[in-house]
Design an enzyme around this catalytic site. Structure first.
Site, PDB file in Angstrom:
ATOM      1  N   SER A   8      15.837  53.944  29.486  1.00 58.16           N
ATOM      2  CA  SER A   8      17.477  53.063  29.237  1.00 58.16           C
ATOM      3  C   SER A   8      17.893  54.326  28.005  1.00 58.16           C
ATOM      4  CB  SER A   8      17.764  52.215  29.367  1.00 58.16           C
ATOM      5  OG  SER A   8      19.330  51.668  28.262  1.00 58.16           O
ATOM      6  N   HIS A  31      18.266  56.241  32.467  1.00 60.67           N
ATOM      7  CA  HIS A  31      18.931  55.310  32.808  1.00 60.67           C
ATOM      8  C   HIS A  31      20.279  55.229  31.885  1.00 60.67           C
ATOM      9  CE1 HIS A  31      19.254  51.593  34.732  1.00 60.67           C
ATOM     10  NE2 HIS A  31      19.615  51.270  33.610  1.00 60.67           N
ATOM     11  N   ASP A  33      23.075  52.759  30.890  1.00 64.83           N
ATOM     12  CA  ASP A  33      23.765  51.243  30.721  1.00 64.83           C
ATOM     13  C   ASP A  33      25.172  50.794  30.396  1.00 64.83           C
ATOM     14  OD1 ASP A  33      21.364  50.069  31.602  1.00 64.83           O
ATOM     15  OD2 ASP A  33      20.482  50.329  29.778  1.00 64.83           O
ATOM     16  N   MET A  35      28.340  49.308  29.742  1.00 63.87           N
ATOM     17  CA  MET A  35      28.699  47.553  29.569  1.00 63.87           C
ATOM     18  C   MET A  35      30.717  47.503  29.710  1.00 63.87           C
ATOM     19  SD  MET A  35      25.406  46.140  27.965  1.00 63.87           S
ATOM     20  CE  MET A  35      24.098  46.161  27.768  1.00 63.87           C
ATOM     21  N   HIS A  64      23.750  52.512  35.877  1.00 67.89           N
ATOM     22  CA  HIS A  64      23.540  51.077  35.677  1.00 67.89           C
ATOM     23  C   HIS A  64      24.779  51.030  35.192  1.00 67.89           C
ATOM     24  CE1 HIS A  64      21.686  46.675  35.034  1.00 67.89           C
ATOM     25  NE2 HIS A  64      22.435  46.799  34.827  1.00 67.89           N
ATOM     26  N   MET A  66      27.139  47.434  34.613  1.00 71.42           N
ATOM     27  CA  MET A  66      27.559  46.081  34.062  1.00 71.42           C
ATOM     28  C   MET A  66      28.524  46.066  33.867  1.00 71.42           C
ATOM     29  SD  MET A  66      24.056  45.515  32.768  1.00 71.42           S
ATOM     30  CE  MET A  66      24.304  47.394  31.770  1.00 71.42           C
ATOM     31  N   MET A 135      16.944  42.473  38.565  1.00 74.03           N
ATOM     32  CA  MET A 135      17.222  42.301  37.249  1.00 74.03           C
ATOM     33  C   MET A 135      16.194  42.012  36.337  1.00 74.03           C
ATOM     34  SD  MET A 135      19.887  44.531  35.439  1.00 74.03           S
ATOM     35  CE  MET A 135      19.262  44.090  34.359  1.00 74.03           C
ATOM     36  N   ASP A 173      14.257  46.400  35.178  1.00 71.98           N
ATOM     37  CA  ASP A 173      15.085  46.890  34.548  1.00 71.98           C
ATOM     38  C   ASP A 173      14.985  45.467  33.561  1.00 71.98           C
ATOM     39  OD1 ASP A 173      16.757  47.605  32.441  1.00 71.98           O
ATOM     40  OD2 ASP A 173      18.880  47.956  33.634  1.00 71.98           O
TER      41      ASP A 173
HETATM   42  C1  DX5 Z   1      19.458  45.450  30.516  1.00 73.40           C
HETATM   43  C2  DX5 Z   1      20.437  46.982  30.700  1.00 73.40           C
HETATM   44  C3  DX5 Z   1      18.794  47.236  30.508  1.00 73.40           C
HETATM   45  C4  DX5 Z   1      18.273  47.413  28.651  1.00 73.40           C
HETATM   46  C5  DX5 Z   1      16.809  47.640  29.296  1.00 73.40           C
HETATM   47  O1  DX5 Z   1      21.677  44.340  30.358  1.00 73.40           O
HETATM   48  O2  DX5 Z   1      20.196  47.271  32.066  1.00 73.40           O
HETATM   49  O3  DX5 Z   1      18.994  48.759  31.051  1.00 73.40           O
HETATM   50  O4  DX5 Z   1      18.718  48.773  28.051  1.00 73.40           O
HETATM   51  O5  DX5 Z   1      15.940  47.576  27.581  1.00 73.40           O
HETATM   52  P1  DX5 Z   1      14.633  47.103  26.902  1.00 73.40           P
HETATM   53  O6  DX5 Z   1      13.838  47.703  28.261  1.00 73.40           O
HETATM   54  O7  DX5 Z   1      14.209  46.583  25.411  1.00 73.40           O
HETATM   55  O8  DX5 Z   1      14.910  45.489  28.165  1.00 73.40           O
HETATM   56 ZN    ZN Z   2      20.134  49.397  32.767  1.00 69.26          ZN
END
Ligand code: DX5
Ligand code: ZN
Length: 223
Positions: A8, A31, A33, A35, A64, A66, A135, A173
């Site tokens: 990520s 990856h 993310d 948000m 991903h 969110m 998750m 993840d």
């Molecule tokens: C959390 C994200 C993850 C996060 C993982 O909501 O979806 O992808 O970045 O980070 P680590 O590996 O630090 O938990």
């Molecule tokens: Zn993620």
């Protein structure tokens, strides 16, 4: 079955996107993310950053999402060139229709489940997806501890996929490290997202290799 390693970039140095992607050139995916400050209490980035990562062409992009209303927004990420687009079960109004739409646009479709979301409602529709994301933290932030409670869910998804003869990827993840990756692999996961473990390591490239080696030996021991 070989492990897929998807670092990520959530906690990478976004001002040096090119250099940060180069560090993980041995990974299978980056990856990304997304948000929206509504589905989760944090805001990251959107389509322009995904387009920039795709344009660097170092590794394929695993998005991903969110976000609320993925039915409306997810297809744009497939159009931007993400090879895999994962949206949350809790946010999608019509997950099967959305998966079909992502496939039509040439992307793989993933369904993500928060830690308290039961897989039971989705067992009969696993065949519509390429990947289930279990998750292993509450989504929203990097650097949280791995939730071992989710390993039972990983096992249930793997058993259901095997019973239906599906070639289904299972991604974990959140909190994935050299220590926790073994338990996830033993439970049946085969796609591993690691944010802090990779980008906080002295040598991200070596960390990707180490995670791959540890996951592979745990997977082969259980094959
Ligand atoms: C959390 C994200 C993850 C996060 C993982 O909501 O979806 O992808 O970045 O980070 P680590 O590996 O630090 O938990
Ligand atoms: Zn993620």
């Amino acid at each position: 079955m070989n492990p897929t390693i998807s670092p990520s970039i959530l906690n990478c140095d976004i001002a040096d996107l090119k250099g940060e992607l180069h560090k993980i050139r041995n990974a299978d995916f980056a990856h990304v993310d997304i948000m929206d400050n509504h589905f989760v209490p944090n805001l990251t980035w959107g389509l322009p950053v995904v387009e920039a990562v795709v344009a660097q062409d170092v590794v394929p992009v695993d998005c991903h999402l969110m976000i609320e209303d993925p039915d409306r927004w997810a297809p744009g990420y497939a159009e931007a060139g993400a090879q895999s687009v994962t949206f949350h079960a809790e946010a999608a109004a019509a997950p099967i229709r959305l998966a079909n739409e992502l496939h039509r646009l040439g992307a793989k479709a993933g369904l993500a489940l928060k830690p308290t979301t039961d897989i039971a409602d989705y067992v009969d529709v696993l065949g519509s997806f390429d990947m289930i994301l279990v998750m292993t933290v509450e989504p929203g932030f990097g650097g949280q501890p791995f939730l071992d409670s989710q390993m039972a869910k990983v096992r249930r998804v793997r058993q259901a996929a095997q019973a239906q003869h599906l070639d289904l990827a299972i991604q974990v993840d959140g909190g994935v490290t050299q220590e926790t990756i073994t338990r996830a692999a033993e439970a049946g996961a085969d796609v591993f997202v690691a944010g802090s473990a990779v980008y906080k390591a002295e040598d991200a490239y070596a960390q990707v290799e180490a995670l791959r080696r540890i996951a592979a030996s745990a997977m082969h021991a259980h094959a």
